[in-house]
Design a protein around this motif. Structure first.
Motif, short mmCIF file in Angstrom:
data_model
loop_
_atom_site.label_atom_id
_atom_site.label_comp_id
_atom_site.label_asym_id
_atom_site.label_seq_id
_atom_site.Cartn_x
_atom_site.Cartn_y
_atom_site.Cartn_z
N ARG A 245 0.82 -1.21 0.00
CA ARG A 245 0.00 0.00 0.00
C ARG A 245 0.86 1.27 0.00
O ARG A 245 0.48 2.29 -0.58
CB ARG A 245 -0.93 0.00 1.21
N GLN A 246 2.00 1.23 0.67
CA GLN A 246 2.82 2.44 0.74
C GLN A 246 3.78 2.57 -0.44
O GLN A 246 4.32 3.65 -0.69
CB GLN A 246 3.62 2.46 2.06
N ALA A 247 3.97 1.50 -1.20
CA ALA A 247 4.97 1.50 -2.27
C ALA A 247 4.78 2.62 -3.30
O ALA A 247 5.76 3.26 -3.70
CB ALA A 247 5.01 0.14 -2.95
N PRO A 248 3.55 2.90 -3.78
CA PRO A 248 3.41 3.93 -4.82
C PRO A 248 3.88 5.31 -4.39
O PRO A 248 4.29 6.12 -5.24
CB PRO A 248 1.90 3.92 -5.12
N ASP A 249 3.82 5.60 -3.10
CA ASP A 249 4.20 6.93 -2.62
C ASP A 249 5.63 6.99 -2.11
O ASP A 249 6.11 8.06 -1.72
CB ASP A 249 3.24 7.38 -1.51
N ASN A 250 6.32 5.86 -2.08
CA ASN A 250 7.69 5.81 -1.59
C ASN A 250 8.69 5.88 -2.74
O ASN A 250 8.43 5.38 -3.84
CB ASN A 250 7.95 4.51 -0.82
N THR A 251 9.85 6.46 -2.47
CA THR A 251 10.97 6.28 -3.37
C THR A 251 11.48 4.85 -3.21
O THR A 251 11.12 4.14 -2.25
CB THR A 251 12.11 7.25 -3.04
N LEU A 252 12.35 4.41 -4.12
CA LEU A 252 12.94 3.08 -3.99
C LEU A 252 13.68 2.95 -2.67
O LEU A 252 13.55 1.93 -1.97
CB LEU A 252 13.89 2.80 -5.16
N GLU A 253 14.44 3.98 -2.29
CA GLU A 253 15.19 3.92 -1.04
C GLU A 253 14.26 3.80 0.16
O GLU A 253 14.52 3.03 1.10
CB GLU A 253 16.08 5.15 -0.91
N GLU A 254 13.17 4.57 0.15
CA GLU A 254 12.21 4.50 1.25
C GLU A 254 11.55 3.13 1.31
O GLU A 254 11.33 2.57 2.40
CB GLU A 254 11.15 5.59 1.09
N GLN A 255 11.23 2.58 0.14
CA GLN A 255 10.53 1.31 0.12
C GLN A 255 11.41 0.16 0.58
O GLN A 255 10.97 -0.70 1.34
CB GLN A 255 9.98 1.02 -1.28
N ILE A 256 12.67 0.13 0.14
CA ILE A 256 13.52 -0.98 0.57
C ILE A 256 13.86 -0.88 2.05
O ILE A 256 14.04 -1.90 2.73
CB ILE A 256 14.80 -1.10 -0.29
#
Length: 279
Positions: A245-256
């Motif tokens: 759910r949070q992936a679309p609003d995260n940068t790659l760095e934030e998501q990993i």
């Protein structure tokens, strides 16, 4: 957003559900919500959505899957247009009362719409997997309700339509973001501003449906999906849905980074379980 039911709050009574045009059946880990106003083609009112919000607040804590469907061969014709008359729907406020003469407070109306949106928002909770089982038309608010769910399983007679702009309105029941997330801005503009019907096969091609089946096979397909979800570890499913759910609003760095934190939590829980089993 709340992720657990409040045991001190009573769920809607059968009478309250009936006045809202809803049915609710909870069996173990599965809750089934039915839009039930067949005399109005399952059109919904403000009371429908505030009662949906109440269902979300009072679901038993062990519920993992919520299935939303419409009674009969239609999901929902959308908003009951009587809400836009000065008299409104019987027993409910008119959504336009006082706007023409300036006696209504726009801030109050905005607050009321926020209450209605709560009936859609809880379907995104990470501790639940929500499934829209769609037969026939899902128009306007019905389309937005289906978009609020994690999975959409469609009968081959299903048709989506975002009718609001054709009525001089905007889609305001949490549907614009998931529509754009799924189909992109340009296709979303085309779907909304033409108010055309999107059939089941096209919906699948656009990513608006995870599965399309013959109408008579819809209940079985939904049951298969429910069983598959329930076979997955609940805590892992909750953590995974939260990540997605949070992936679309995260940068790659934030998501990993979020993945790392979530995995540490899962490994810690698994290790604790193993230690307890050896004790």
């Amino acid at each position: 957003m709340a992720q657990a039911s409040n045991a001190s709050v009573a769920p809607p009574t059968d009478d309250e559900l009936g006045r809202a045009g809803l049915g609710l059946a909870v069996e173990g880990q599965v809750a089934r919500i039915t839009i039930s106003r067949p005399e109005r083609r399952n059109a919904m009112t403000g009371r429908t959505w505030t009662t949906l919000a109440e269902i979300g607040r009072t679901l038993p804590a062990d519920v993992r899957v919520v299935v939303v469907s419409g009674e009969g061969d239609i999901f929902s014709a959308g908003i009951d247009l009587n809400m836009f008359t000065p008299e409104g729907v019987d027993g409910e406020r008119s959504i336009v009362a006082g706007l023409a003469d300036g006696s209504a407070d726009p801030a109050d109306l905005e607050g009321y719409i926020a209450e209605l949106q709560e009936g859609f928002l809880w379907l995104r909770r990470p501790d639940l997997v929500t499934i829209a089982a769609v037969r026939g038309h899902a128009i306007g608010a019905g389309f937005q309700l289906a978009l609020s769910c994690d999975l959409r399983i469609l009968a081959d007679d299903a048709k989506f339509c975002m009718k609001e702009p054709a009525l001089g309105l905007v889609p305001d029941l949490t549907g614009t973001k998931p529509l754009v997330d799924i189909v992109g801005v340009h296709r979303a503009v085309e779907i909304c501003l033409t108010a055309r019907r999107v059939g089941a096969e096209e919906a699948r091609d656009l990513g608006l449906a995870e599965l399309v089946v013959p109408a008579e096979e819809l209940p079985g397909a939904v049951d298969d999906a429910v069983a598959a979800v329930l076979a997955t570890d609940r805590d892992a499913a909750t953590a995974t849905k939260a990540l997605l759910r949070q992936a679309p609003d995260n940068t790659l760095e934030e998501q990993i980074a979020a993945e790392r934190r979530a995995q540490v939590g899962r490994l810690t829980a698994l290790a604790a379980g193993m230690a307890a089993g050896q004790g």
